[in-house]
Each structure stands twice: as structure tokens, then as C-alpha cells.
Enzyme design. Structure first.
Site, PDB file in Angstrom:
ATOM      1  N   ALA A 274       0.579  -0.683   0.160  1.00 21.10           N
ATOM      2  CA  ALA A 274       0.374  -0.039  -0.162  1.00 21.10           C
ATOM      3  C   ALA A 274       1.163   1.317  -0.073  1.00 21.10           C
ATOM      4  CB  ALA A 274      -1.077  -0.135   1.017  1.00 21.10           C
TER       5      ALA A 274
ATOM      6  N   ASN B 110      -4.854   4.199  11.176  1.00 19.53           N
ATOM      7  CA  ASN B 110      -4.886   2.274  11.680  1.00 19.53           C
ATOM      8  C   ASN B 110      -4.104   2.576  13.258  1.00 19.53           C
ATOM      9  OD1 ASN B 110      -3.117   4.263  10.709  1.00 19.53           O
ATOM     10  ND2 ASN B 110      -0.897   3.280  11.154  1.00 19.53           N
TER      11      ASN B 110
ATOM     12  N   GLN C   2      -7.103   0.116   5.901  1.00 23.55           N
ATOM     13  CA  GLN C   2      -7.148  -0.907   7.802  1.00 23.55           C
ATOM     14  C   GLN C   2      -9.658  -1.291   6.927  1.00 23.55           C
ATOM     15  OE1 GLN C   2      -6.124  -1.871  10.136  1.00 23.55           O
ATOM     16  NE2 GLN C   2      -4.056  -1.043   9.404  1.00 23.55           N
TER      17      GLN C   2
ATOM     18  N   SER D  76      -3.549  -3.092   0.789  1.00 22.42           N
ATOM     19  CA  SER D  76      -2.653  -3.843   1.664  1.00 22.42           C
ATOM     20  C   SER D  76      -3.373  -5.463   1.585  1.00 22.42           C
ATOM     21  CB  SER D  76      -2.084  -3.740   2.299  1.00 22.42           C
ATOM     22  OG  SER D  76      -1.205  -3.653   2.183  1.00 22.42           O
TER      23      SER D  76
ATOM     24  N   CYS E 127       4.769   0.741  13.871  1.00 25.11           N
ATOM     25  CA  CYS E 127       5.741   1.718  12.518  1.00 25.11           C
ATOM     26  C   CYS E 127       5.807   2.624  14.067  1.00 25.11           C
ATOM     27  CB  CYS E 127       4.986   2.850  11.371  1.00 25.11           C
ATOM     28  SG  CYS E 127       3.997   2.299  11.072  1.00 25.11           S
TER      29      CYS E 127
HETATM   30  N1  PLP Z   1      -1.695   3.431   5.368  1.00 28.78           N
HETATM   31  C1  PLP Z   1      -2.074   2.269   6.776  1.00 28.78           C
HETATM   32  C2  PLP Z   1      -3.131   3.047   7.200  1.00 28.78           C
HETATM   33  C3  PLP Z   1      -1.707   0.987   7.182  1.00 28.78           C
HETATM   34  O1  PLP Z   1      -2.415   0.588   7.866  1.00 28.78           O
HETATM   35  C4  PLP Z   1      -0.059   0.702   6.233  1.00 28.78           C
HETATM   36  C5  PLP Z   1       0.411   0.143   7.457  1.00 28.78           C
HETATM   37  O2  PLP Z   1       0.233  -0.281   8.066  1.00 28.78           O
HETATM   38  C6  PLP Z   1       0.275   0.900   5.088  1.00 28.78           C
HETATM   39  C7  PLP Z   1      -0.542   2.536   5.158  1.00 28.78           C
HETATM   40  C8  PLP Z   1       1.125   0.504   4.299  1.00 28.78           C
HETATM   41  O3  PLP Z   1       1.241  -0.598   4.214  1.00 28.78           O
HETATM   42  P1  PLP Z   1       1.740  -1.568   3.611  1.00 28.78           P
HETATM   43  O4  PLP Z   1       2.246  -2.247   4.236  1.00 28.78           O
HETATM   44  O5  PLP Z   1       0.925  -2.645   2.452  1.00 28.78           O
HETATM   45  O6  PLP Z   1       3.204  -0.478   3.175  1.00 28.78           O
END
Ligand code: PLP
Length: 364
Positions: free
Chosen positions: A72, A144, A172, A189, A309
Site C-alpha cells: 500500500a 490504523n 484498514q 494492502s 511503525c
Molecule cells: N496505510 C495504513 C493505514 C496502514 O495501516 C499501513 C500499514 O501499516 C499502510 C498504509 C502501509 O501498508 P503496507 O504495509 O502495505 O505498505
């Protein structure tokens, strides 16, 4: 070990794993072909990719196309960078609680970035001020860290009225809620909806034109060069199909878990709205809690101190700070995430262990 970190990633659905295996064949099989080759091996792999694309397309509104990406994060980069004409200084507007994939990429665009605030409940006001000549607005469907569900359709309509594009990070929310029907671009994702890691997708509304991030062989309609993995596509496709089929069941199961765990944690304060929220996310705090100690006391439970993260960085979460929480309150918060494979017994055990560990801290 009890897994309570469904926002970081979800377990791979057995059905998705099964669908991937034929495309991981060794020399004795035919499933290892390059989906971009014209011979039978390639055509077979290409058919699997297209079947997966159709299944993933069911996560989105009609009237657009699905481009597979590696994550994503890559989909969001393609949307933000690919729609940014070089030298264009018109502003973009993004919510204060976006994932770093949106916030940091928007900041890298070399244009003004307006941050849209959230209220104490973690919600963007659908009538919030948008900057003059705004070119793009990005607001996520479900946060998230705190699970709040944003009024994305209303915001997308506002963006449209101003002639701006609307990007929705639905990572999410996809497979859990109806898609953001008014968005121009939607990023998802696979590994957040019981599919494999290493694959995401960008949905692009018909008529929206993007420049590629990756150039080369011209795959994915010229927008994302590079050989696709049929195994990852097939796993994503089946995970997406299952999420659509199980939407109601999954939601009812999550409601039961939420009601139970929430009722067992009366001493804990909820971060973010209780109502406008995906109930598979319980972000809670307790005055004076030492989260690092809690985590080391509860090694048999996998949960998070904020977003995966941000945890470990030592900085208070930008999401909890945007809600108006103090650094101390943010640092005494934890996130429990649960879903399809979590049982009531597990969630009860988690609540009891959390209460016991927090009470031991209170007694010090
Ligand atoms: N956006 C949100 C809200 C997420 O929770 C995450 C992953 O934690 C991402 C984007 C990034 O996704 P990806 O792990 O596929 O790069």
C-alpha cells in the site's frame, strides 16, 4: 501466544495460502511461469493474475481499474507522486492522523501541505476548511492506530466541488466496510485483509491520469513496471473474495469480541470515538501506565504500544497527539487489534492479563 495486533498485519487465511501454492511450482510443475511471457506457462500465470485482479476489483467501487503494487505504501506513492505535475505549487490537504506513507510522501511533493485537524474523538470535520486552489485531498477510511472511521464520502464530494482529486488510504477499511464510493484513488494492502505480505493495489477511477513511478517493461498498463508474482496476486485475490463473502460474519464476530473485551476493561480509557470506529481496534490508556513494563510482563500476548511503525521510536504517536492527548497520556496507551481468528476465550484472557499486570503496577 495470543495474537492481538491485527492492525499491524493479519494472519494469512488458509484459503489464500492454498491458492498461492500452485504458482510457487518448481521445475516439475507449470505454475512458475512469467505472467508476461506469451507461451503457455506465461498465459496460464497471466490468467491467474487477471482472475485475482477481478476478485480484488470487488473491493472497490465500479468505474475504475486495479493496478497491483508491492505494498500500500507503493500504491500511495504512485497516487501522490504520479498525480503531481512537476513544478505545480498548488496545495494538497491531508488529515493529521494519516499513516506516514501519506504524510511523508505528501511532504516530499514540493508543494504546500495543509494538515486537516481532527477533534478529540479522532474525526476530521466534513465541513473543515480546505485551502484555495487545493489540488488533492487525502483522508484515510479507517485509522490504523485508533480505528476511527472518517467521513470520506462527504470529504471526497467537497474535494470534487473544488476540482481536487481525492485519495483514500483504505488499508484498514478494505474488506471490512463498504468502499469509499466517491474517491478518485484508493490504496489497499493484501496483508491487512488476511492475504500475503508484499502486494498491494491502487484503484484508479476512469479518467484519472497518472505518471508511473517505476518505468521499464510497461507492465500494469504502463503504471508499474516489473514482473508480477502470480502467487501473491492469487493469494490477494482469494483473500479479497473471502473478505467480501465474510463481511457480515467478520463484522458480527468483531462486535462480539469488542463488547466482551470493552466490558472487561472498565478502568481503561478509550482513545478515539467509540461509535465511528472499526471495533476490531481497541486503543486504550491507563493513567501512569508504564507500557514498556506491561509489554515485558505480558510476553505471551502480541499487542502494540501505538502503531507498529511508531512504537520503539520513543516519540509519542502523532495520532494520539492530534487528538489532544498529552505526551504522558499517549505514552500510557496500548492498541489491541483482533479479527476473524480471535476467539472469545483469547480476548477474555487478554483482558484479565492486562488488568492483573496494570494492577501490579498500581501497587508499586
Ligand atoms: N496505510 C495504513 C493505514 C496502514 O495501516 C499501513 C500499514 O501499516 C499502510 C498504509 C502501509 O501498508 P503496507 O504495509 O502495505 O505498505
Amino acid at each position: 501466544m495470543i495474537y492481538c495486533d491485527y492492525q499491524a498485519t493479519t494472519p494469512l487465511a488458509p484459503e489464500a495460502r492454498e491458492a498461492m501454492l500452485p504458482w510457487l511450482d518448481g521445475p516439475d510443475g507449470t505454475g512458475f511461469g512469467n505472467p508476461h511471457s506469451p507461451h503457455r506457462f506465461g498465459r496460464q500465470a497471466a490468467a491467474a493474475v487477471e482472475l485475482a485482479r477481478d476478485r480484488v476489483a470487488a473491493l472497490f467501487p465500479p468505474g475504475g481499474r486495479v493496478i497491483f503494487t508491492g505494498s500500500a505504501t507503493e500504491a500511495i506513492n504512485l497516487a501522490l507522486r504520479g498525480s503531481h505535475p512537476p513544478g505545480d505549487a498548488r496545495p494538497v490537504a491531508v488529515s493529521a492522523i494519516e499513516h506516514a506513507a501519506v504524510l511523508d510522501t505528501a511532504r516530499a511533493l514540493r508543494c504546500p501541505v495543509e494538515i486537516l485537524p481532527v477533534d478529540r474523538a479522532g474525526l476530521v470535520d466534513p465541513a473543515c476548511g480546505l485551502p484555495d486552489a487545493v489540488r488533492l485531498v487525502a483522508v484515510m477510511q479507517v485509522n490504523n492506530e485508533i480505528g476511527t472511521i472518517q467521513p470520506v464520502d462527504a470529504l471526497a464530494r467537497r474535494a470534487k466541488e473544488l476540482g481536487a482529486l481525492f485519495l483514500c488510504d483504505a488499508v484498514q477499511g478494505a474488506g471490512k466496510l463498504a468502499p469509499p464510493a466517491e474517491a478518485d484513488m484508493i490504496a489497499v494492502s493484501a496483508h491487512k485483509l488476511y492475504g500475503p505480505k508484499g502486494i498491494g493495489a491502487l484503484w484508479i477511477r476512469d479518467g484519472v491520469v497518472l505518471e508511473p513511478l517505476l518505468t521499464g517493461g510497461g507492465q500494469e498498463q504502463g503504471l508499474r513496471s516489473g514482473t508480477l508474482s502470480p502467487a501473491l496476486c492469487a493469494g490477494f485475490g482469494v483473500a479479497a473474495r473471502l473478505s467480501t463473502e465474510l463481511l457480515e460474519n467478520d463484522a458480527q464476530h468483531v462486535e462480539k469480541l469488542w463488547a466482551r473485551v470493552h466490558s472487561l476493561l472498565p478502568e481503561w480509557e478509550l482513545n478515539g470515538s467509540a461509535d465511528s470506529r472499526w471495533h476490531g481496534n481497541l486503543n486504550i490508556r491507563r493513567e501512569g501506565l508504564d507500557v514498556a513494563r506491561l509489554m515485558s510482563d505480558l510476553r505471551t500476548i502480541a499487542f502494540s504500544a501505538g502503531s507498529a511503525c511508531a512504537s520503539g521510536s520513543g516519540r509519542p504517536s502523532h495520532v494520539l497527539s492530534a487528538l489532544g492527548l498529552s505526551a504522558r497520556q499517549a505514552k500510557s496507551s496500548i492498541r489491541l487489534g483482533f479479527g476473524r481468528y480471535t476467539t472469545l476465550d483469547e480476548i477474555e484472557m487478554v483482558a484479565e492479563s492486562l488488568n492483573a499486570a496494570a494492577e501490579r503496577q498500581d501497587m508499586r
